[in-house]
Structures are given as structure tokens and as C-alpha cells.
Write an enzyme that holds these catalytic residues in place. Structure first.
Site, mmCIF file in Angstrom:
data_model
loop_
_atom_site.group_PDB
_atom_site.id
_atom_site.type_symbol
_atom_site.label_atom_id
_atom_site.label_comp_id
_atom_site.label_asym_id
_atom_site.label_seq_id
_atom_site.Cartn_x
_atom_site.Cartn_y
_atom_site.Cartn_z
ATOM 1 N N GLU A 178 35.878 40.649 52.436
ATOM 2 C CA GLU A 178 37.212 40.079 52.619
ATOM 3 C C GLU A 178 38.004 41.020 53.501
ATOM 4 O O GLU A 178 37.876 42.248 53.393
ATOM 5 C CB GLU A 178 37.928 39.890 51.283
ATOM 6 C CG GLU A 178 39.339 39.319 51.441
ATOM 7 C CD GLU A 178 40.029 38.997 50.121
ATOM 8 O OE1 GLU A 178 41.005 38.237 50.140
ATOM 9 O OE2 GLU A 178 39.583 39.511 49.085
ATOM 10 N N CYS A 206 41.423 36.266 48.217
ATOM 11 C CA CYS A 206 42.775 35.704 48.188
ATOM 12 C C CYS A 206 43.230 35.143 49.527
ATOM 13 O O CYS A 206 44.076 34.256 49.565
ATOM 14 C CB CYS A 206 43.764 36.764 47.705
ATOM 15 S SG CYS A 206 43.661 37.095 45.929
ATOM 16 N N ASN A 266 38.951 29.683 45.164
ATOM 17 C CA ASN A 266 38.920 31.083 44.761
ATOM 18 C C ASN A 266 40.038 31.369 43.769
ATOM 19 O O ASN A 266 41.219 31.278 44.116
ATOM 20 C CB ASN A 266 39.079 32.001 45.981
ATOM 21 C CG ASN A 266 39.206 33.460 45.582
ATOM 22 O OD1 ASN A 266 38.218 34.100 45.234
ATOM 23 N ND2 ASN A 266 40.415 33.991 45.608
ATOM 24 N N GLU A 267 39.690 31.655 42.540
ATOM 25 C CA GLU A 267 40.638 32.141 41.529
ATOM 26 C C GLU A 267 41.849 31.232 41.337
ATOM 27 O O GLU A 267 42.954 31.707 41.094
ATOM 28 C CB GLU A 267 41.100 33.565 41.858
ATOM 29 C CG GLU A 267 39.988 34.586 41.792
ATOM 30 C CD GLU A 267 40.479 36.019 41.909
ATOM 31 O OE1 GLU A 267 41.700 36.243 41.927
ATOM 32 O OE2 GLU A 267 39.631 36.930 41.996
#
Length: 837
Positions: free
Chosen positions: A59, A257, A389-390
Site C-alpha cells: 500500500e 485504506c 477493505n475494512e
């Protein structure tokens, strides 16, 4: 410390029986009564281990891409930076300009998606010092004799001379000059080569223009010619080689994120070119001068010079499976918003199908043709893709995931589609999404967690109880909350449990992968670097050892013996805290269960005597008989008082949020070591409550649930502590409870087989301060010698820019047989590769 007998067999939980502890001084292994016995079960068949068992997660955090793995040396090469990226940034951030030069945004630009360019009138000078380094100042690293490729896009109505050179900060030349003549009032790319005449980590790129007319410049670039595998628009060689040396089975990219935060709308005129968007893969392919720019969620700019094509190419270059993650129109990472736009959702789904075509389609297809034009006619062979994602909005995420999955499976039934389980290893979102995935029969579920070393030593058996017929697990992000050897030992112990459960846990990746030591947004990290050096953390060394010695089959074993660490009661100071919120606290009291007062403060005396800052942040004052924190921008503030040494007590107070983005936080069990517990109400932009266990500046979540705090409302809060059990009350109603009572097991092992090499691999982790004399019964004939690799040292040690004391040591040892005894050093990871034929 009590002594226990522990027995663990693959898929079976441990049985612990407490006995009095009797510790003997270290003696020769051959003469010692073993502390542990590892026994192979020759009749049992273990799980197959896939090549993709361990991989890496890339990332762009900590300047991992621009200023990191992406080898571009010029910062803000296309003048696209602005205040959305970071406060105070603009189109000339990173540049020093003399003469008349201005950033321009008009219809004369190089490309519609490359909005800005530089207009130079007459003679001017431009200097770029590369990416920021607070420890040494912004600078470009050069190596004497090395070549560097300069390029620039330019247009000029009249022929204009451009001189380019490398210089020191004082102007001393560090290369022979390169002269370019820009001619013609249409955009054209000019290139040339510079050769460094000295080795330095403090160079600058200098560009000077001559003439009296108007010159337009864009995409001013400088690349080392010696990139990874010599590729144009390539990668920094030392970082890429360190990743390659891990021998990863997959590369998960691009996040994280930054995948699903910000606006979900595209970068176009209809949406006013949003500069803080989700990661939309089509922004990142094609010629670099046509790619869009974006704010990075982690507080800087993404040029997208390192884009989807480069990710696929790098995965192929290191022999790893590509695993892209696409956004699902629900933001994560504390933003917690769903974009309700069906047409946009269908566009995202189509974009995902187009991504698969880009990776796998024939050159006759639209996106396969683009891949070929970029230099790769052969398909990349994409087999697995992650959706989301999350996300902490499970209902909204799940509704969208089902639509993505249905569309992908309809067209590409062989593709593995990875769902997820939210941002933590437990809690309401985790349980909700896992229930949905199990009922639906999802292919695979992504889990993420960052926890203390104790958590990893306490949860080796986490996956023993998972349904063998349910969705497989992708442990997409995990790490222990520091970069010291003890953290790596805890991770190593946990990895033995991952391998033991290789029929359930199909992939795992430590995170994050890269960090610029001078630009850190998250730690711990696996590989650290500055502008000319790189080094592996202690976790890098452990991950490398595991990833290069996986084996292809688990050999079932059991282990007996050994010491365990029992949990301790929750004692320590009480605290008050805020995070981007102003709050008022009053009537603080700590009592025994019988009501005896241990501490109280109602602040009626107008002072905060007895309270001390844990973090010197925020603005804490006593106002109108209450303790207030008024800075709504301050994060991670905390004050503490009254160290409580008793195991049973009640902590009560009132709390009122007066302004800001979140709620308030109540701390207890605050230790001088930096450990504490933290009741977080109205966290994650006032969407979630949690209890977090802090370890210095990092925290692991013990429980989570949806929660909001109303501004101006006063809440009566109570923390009831009974040894290791805590019950939390809001306005007299039980809010949640937890028991931090897990036993810590500092010894872990797993045995795997490398059938091609004809070897057993015995892997032992001893995360305690005494050696572990261990008897190993392999139950078969084996060679008398083994190749042994050991990582050991001071558990508080870490690898840094100046020294890397934690390194693997490999040797050949004898005394091996079907049954043998060895003393595994204190604080160590040991791998024994033993020939079976």
C-alpha cells in the site's frame, strides 16, 4: 510463574494443567530433562500448503510508492500538488523557482487528466530536491558513474534552450550539463542522460531556461537507469530486490485504506475532478503523462506513476500471484459512508470486469489491447480479486459485495472472489460479516488485525476451531505493535498456527510492507528506507525465513510440557482522553466494591492537582468546576491520576462532548510502561465504540460495537474492574464487558515437509527468556545432520539505519535422528531442515 503441561494437536485446542514451577539452570541438551516434547504423528496426514501461503501487501503508505518503490526522483513532477493533498501544498511544492514561472490550468494543458503545467516566461531556473527527509533535508541520492534518465514534456512558440544538471545544495556541479532545445508550439517529449560525478545523498536537479518567449513544461522527470530489471518507469532496485528475496506467493495491492476512502466519483469534468477519491484502477494505466493524480488517504499525493500495470508486472517479475483489491462503494478506515448511487455501482462492477480483461483478456479485447500497448501482450494470469477493505458498515457492504461477486462469477467462474470481515479480529462487524459469508458460501474472507505480542502468543489456536468446510481465510493484514525482536517472535509463534491450519488459512501477509524512515504514518513496518539506503526489520528477517521455508504439506504433531504466563489483574492509573473532540469531565471517583473511596476529584477547588499528562497534547484546563479539553484538532490526548494497586474497583465519572468529530475516551489500567486500556465512545468519526488495549502508542481492539455520542449530553460512565474482568456501564445500563484472561504460551512449533527437496522442516519458536530443552520424535528415519537457521538476540533489539543486529545464522548441525534433543535458545526462532532420504 506457574508451570503447565500443554498438549496441542493440529485442529485440537490446548489442554492446560497447572503445576508448581521447577526451573533448572541451562545444561547440555543431551543430559537435560526436556522442557518440551514434540512428537510427529506418522499415521496422520496433514494439510497441503499452497505456494501462495505467504505473500506481501503493498500500500502507498509511509511514502511507499512515490519517494519509495517507484524510482522517480523528482517530487511533484507534473505540478499537480494542491492543498487537498496536505495543508499548504501547491503546484510548486517541491520546487524552488527563480524568474517568471507559474503553474497554469487551462486548455493548453498536456492532457485533460493532467490538469496543471508550468508556464515560463523568459529566463528562469527550477530546482527540485526530491522527496522530503526531515533528518537530512530534501535531497536526491546519486552514485558516482551511474546514469540517470531525464525527460520533460515541453512546447515553445520559439526555439528555447533548456539546460539540465545535477548539483549540490551549494550549486556545485555533480554532472556534466545536458542541453535540450525545445521547438514547436505542440507538446513533445524530450529525453537525455545525466551521469553523476560523485556519490552523495544531497543532490538536486537543476533546470534552467534561456530565451525571451513563453515555454510550457510538464512531467519533469529523473529516473536512475539502473532500475529493478532495467524497466522504464521502473522500480527502485534495492527495495524491489528485498521484496523479491522474501519469495512471496502473492502481492496484494494497492491497499488498504486508500482503496475505498474519499469520493467514489470519477476524475472528470462532470464531477469537478475530485482530488480525494477512491482508488480507481483506470486512473493508473496508460502513458504516465495521461494518468490522473489523487490525494493519498495517508496525507500526501499519489502520482499514479506506479499503477496497475506496474503492479501486475512486478508480481510477475518476482513470481507472485497478483491480488488486486477494488472498492465496493462503501468507505472504510473511519469514514464509514455508503454511496447510494446504483448507476455508479454498476459502473464500478463493470470497471472490475474490465480489470479482469486488462489482466487476462486477449490482445483483441479493448483492455487486453491496452495491456499489450503498454508492453505485455501475454495475459498476466489473474486468478484472485478482493472486493472492499475494512468496511465497517456490514449491511451496505454486503449488499454491494453480492452484486460484484455475481457479475464476476457470471463471466469468470474460476476467479476467486475475496470478501472481508471488517477492520478487526472480533466485534459486531466481524461477527456479522463472517455469519453472512458462511451462510453464503463465499470463496474466501479477508481478516485484518494489529495486536500486541501477548495477543499473538495467546491466540496460536485461533484457527483450530474454524469450519474446515466454510470459506477459506485470507489474513490480509497483521502485525505485532512494534518493530522489536520480541514482536517478531510473537508473530513467528502465531505463524506456526497459521501453517498448522493451512487447510483453512490459505494466504497471509504482514503489513505494512514499506516505510520511509523520515515520512512515517504507520508502524511497525517490514522494510525501512531513506533516499539511498534500505534495511529489513526484525520482522522482515522472520518473514523471510518462513516464506523461504514453507514446505508443501503439514506434518501433524503434538507438543507437551512447558511454562505458560498467567494473566494479571488490571491495575494502574485512571485517565481521561480525547481524539479530535472537545469534552468536559467531572465527578471522577474510584472506589472499592464496598464503596470505600480510593480516589475522587470533582474539580471544585479549581485545580487539576494530581493529574499529569500521559501525552502532552491538547488544551486541558479546569473550568467551572470541571476538567475540560478544548482543542478539537488534537489527537491522542490523555491525562492520568491515582495509581490503583487493587484488583477490584469501580471507576465512575461524567463525560460530555462539547464539539468535534468524535466522542470521548476513558482510560484505566494505565502503566508506566505505556500500557493501558481505553474505553472509546463515539470513535471512528462518531460511528463506533470500542475497548482498546494500548501498548505504547499502538492499540489493539478487545471489543467493538456501533456507537454514537450526542454533543451536549452528559453521560454517567462506570468502569467495573474485577481482576481481569471489566464491565462497562453507560447511564446505569451495561454497555459491554470483557475478560482479558488469556494464558500466554511462549513456545510454539510446527513441522512441514518439502517433498521436492525430500526434507522435513522443524520450526520452533521460543519467545521466553530461558532456553527450551526439547525432545523431538520424528517417527521415521532421517539424516544425522540438518541445516539449522536461527534468529535470536535481545528481545528489545531492533534493526535500524545505523545497525542491523538481528540477522539469521545458518549452520550444519549433527546429532539428528528419528529422535533427538536440542536446546533452543532463549528468544529465538529456529528452523531445522532434515533430509528424509
Amino acid at each position: 510463574m506457574p508451570r503447565s503441561i500443554a498438549t496441542r494437536t493440529a485442529g485440537v485446542a490446548a489442554v492446560l494443567v497447572s503445576l508448581p514451577l521447577a526451573v533448572s539452570p541451562p545444561v547440555a541438551a543431551a543430559a537435560a530433562e526436556p522442557d518440551y516434547t514434540i512428537t510427529v504423528n506418522p499415521a496422520a496426514t496433514g494439510a497441503t500448503i499452497d505456494k501462495s501461503m505467504y505473500g506481501v501487501f503493498f500500500e502507498d503508505i509511509n511514502y511507499a510508492a512515490d519517494g519509495g518503490l517507484y524510482a522517480e526522483l523528482v517530487r511533484n513532477r507534473s505540478f499537480e500538488f494542491n492543498g487537498t493533498d496536505a495543508a499548504g501544498w501547491n503546484g510548486l511544492t517541491g520546487w524552488t523557482v527563480s524568474g517568471s514561472a507559474t503553474v497554469t490550468d487551462d486548455d493548453q494543458r498536456l492532457h485533460e487528466r493532467n490538469r496543471n503545467y508550468l508556464t515560463v516566461n523568459g529566463a528562469a531556473g527550477l530546482t527540485n530536491a526530491g522527496f522530503p527527509s526531515p533528518s537530512t533535508g530534501s535531497a536526491i541520492a546519486l552514485e558516482r558513474g551511474a546514469g540517470y534518465t531525464f525527460s520533460v514534456w515541453a512546447r515553445a512558440a520559439a526555439s528555447t534552450r533548456i539546460d539540465v544538471s545535477l548539483r549540490a545544495a551549494d550549486g556545485t556541479a555533480l554532472s556534466r550539463p545536458l542541453t535540450i532545445t525545445a521547438a514547436g508550439d505542440t507538446w513533445k517529449k524530450y529525453t537525455g542522460r545525466l551521469t553523476a560525478t560523485a556519490t552523495t545523498d544531497a543532490a538536486r536537479l537543476a533546470v534552467t531556461t534561456s530565451g525571451t518567449g513563453t515555454l510550457r513544461l510538464d512531467e519533469i522527470s529523473l529516473f536512475p537507469r539502473d532500475t529493478y530489471k532495467g524497466r522504464a518507469n521502473g522500480l527502485r532496485k534495492d527495495l524491489a530486490e528485498k521484496i523479491e528475496a522474501l519469495n512471496p506467493g502473492f502481492v496484494r495491492f494497492p491497499g488498504g485504506c486508500l482503496v475505498n476512502t474519499g469520493s467514489m466519483y470519477p476524475y472528470d469534468a462532470a464531477n469537478n475532478y475530485p482530488r480525494a477519491r477512491s482508488y480507481q484502477w483506470k486512473d493508473t494505466v496508460g502513458p504516465v503523462e495521461t494518468r490522473a493524480t489523487n490525494k493519498n488517504f495517508w496525507g500526501y499525493n499519489q502520482t499514479y506513476g506506479l499503477g496497475y500495470y506496474e503492479y501486475f508486472q512486478f508480481s510477475e517479475d518476482i513470481g507472485a500471484m497478483p491480488l488486486p483489491v477494488v472498492p465496493a462503494l462503501v468507505t472504510g478506515c473511519g469514514q464509514n459512508r455508503a454511496t447510494a448511487d446504483e448507476a455508479l455501482l454498476q459502473q464500478y462492477i463493470q470497471d472490475t470486469l474490465d480489470l479482469i480483461e486488462f489482466a487476462n483478456g486477449p490482445v483483441s479485447s479493448t483492455w487486453g489491447r491496452l495491456r499489450a500497448q503498454m508492453g505485455h501482450p501475454k495475459p498476466f494470469g489473474l486468478t484472485t480479486i478482493g472486493v472492499g477493505n475494512e468496511e465497517n458498515l456490514p449491511e451496505e457492504y454486503w449488499a454491494n459485495f453480492l452484486k460484484f461477486e455475481a457479475a464476476i462469477k457470471a463471466k469468470h467462474p474460476a476467479i476467486t472472489v475475496v470478501s472481508n470481515s471488517g477492520p478487526d479480529d472480533q466485534g459486531s462487524t466481524f461477527e456479522n460479516l463472517w455469519a453472512k459469508n458462511r451462510a453464503h458460501g463465499s470463496d474466501m474472507v479477508d481478516e485484518h488485525y494489529y495486536n500486541s505480542p501477548a495477543w499473538f502468543l495467546q491466540n496460536n489456536e485461533r484457527y483450530d476451531g474454524y469450519d474446515r468446510n466454510g470459506p477459506k481465510v485470507f489474513l490480509g493484514e497483521y502485525a505485532s505493535l512494534d518493530n522489536k525482536l520480541f514482536n517478531s517472535l510473537a508473530e513467528a509463534a502465531y505463524m506456526t498456527g497459521l501453517e498448522r491450519n493451512a487447510d483453512v488459512v490459505k494466504m497471509a501477509s504482514y503489513a505494512p510492507l514499506l516505510a520511509n524512515v523520515d515520512n512515517v504514518q504507520w508502524k511497525p513496518d517490514m522494510i525501512w528506507f531513506d533516499n539511498d539506503e534500505s534495511w529489513g526489520s526484525t520482522s522482515y528477517q522472520v518473514q523471510k525465513l518462513f516464506m523461504n521455508n514453507v514446505g508443501d504439506r503439514v506434518v501433524p504433531t503434538s507438543v507437551t510440557g512447558g511454562a505458560v504466563v498467567q494473566p494479571k489483574p488490571i491495575t494502574g492509573a485512571v485517565g481521561l482522553s480525547t481524539w479530535r473532540t472537545a469534552a468536559v469531565y467531572d465527578d471522577v471517583k474510584v472506589t472499592r466494591p464496598d464503596g470505600t473511596v480510593l480516589f475522587s476529584d470533582n474539580f471544585d477547588d479549581g485545580t487539576a492537582d494530581g493529574w499529569t499528562p500521559v501525552q502532552p497534547r491538547g488544551t486541558w484546563t479546569v473550568t467551572d468546576g470541571a476538567y475540560t479539553q478544548t482543542d478539537v484538532t488534537a489527537e491522542d490526548t490523555m491525562v492520568k491520576a491515582a495509581t490503583i494497586g487493587e484488583s477490584d474497583y469501580d471507576y465512575t465519572l461524567t463525560a460530555t462532548k462539547t464539539a468535534g468529530a468524535e466522542g470521548f475516551l476513558v482510560a484505566f489500567g494505565v502503566q508506566e510502561t505505556g500500557q493501558f486500556y481505553w474505553w472509546n465512545l463515539g470513535g471512528w468519526n462518531n460511528t463506533q465504540g470500542a475497548v482498546e488495549k494500548g501498548v505504547t502508542s499502538a492499540k489493539e481492539q478487545l471489543l467493538t460495537k456501533p456507537n454514537t455520542v450526542t454533543t451536549g449530553q452528559t453521560y454517567n460512565l462506570k468502569v467495573q474492574v474485577r481482576g481481569t474482568k471489566v464491565t462497562l456501564f453507560v447511564d446505569g445500563t451495561e454497555w459491554a464487558s470483557f475478560d482479558d484472561n488469556q494464558v500466554t504460551e511462549p513456545f510454539a512449533q510446527v513441522v512441514t515437509e518439502d517433498t521436492r527437496a525430500g526434507e522435513l522442516i522443524v520450526k520452533v519458536v521460543n519467545a521466553q527468556s530461558t532456553p527450551a530443552v526439547t525432545k523431538v520424535d520424528l517417527g521415521r528415519k532421517v539424516a544425522r545432520t540438518a541445516r539449522m537457521t536461527v534468529i535470536t538476540g535481545d528481545p528489545g533489539e531492533q534493526n535500524t539505519r545505523s545497525a542491523e543486529p538481528i540477522q539469521p545464522r545458518t549452520s550444519t548441525v549433527d546429532g539428528i535422528g528419528s529422535t533427538f534433543t536440542r536446546e533452543f535458545p532463549a528468544n529465538s526462532v529456529t528452523f531445522l531442515r532434515i533430509k528424509t532420504r
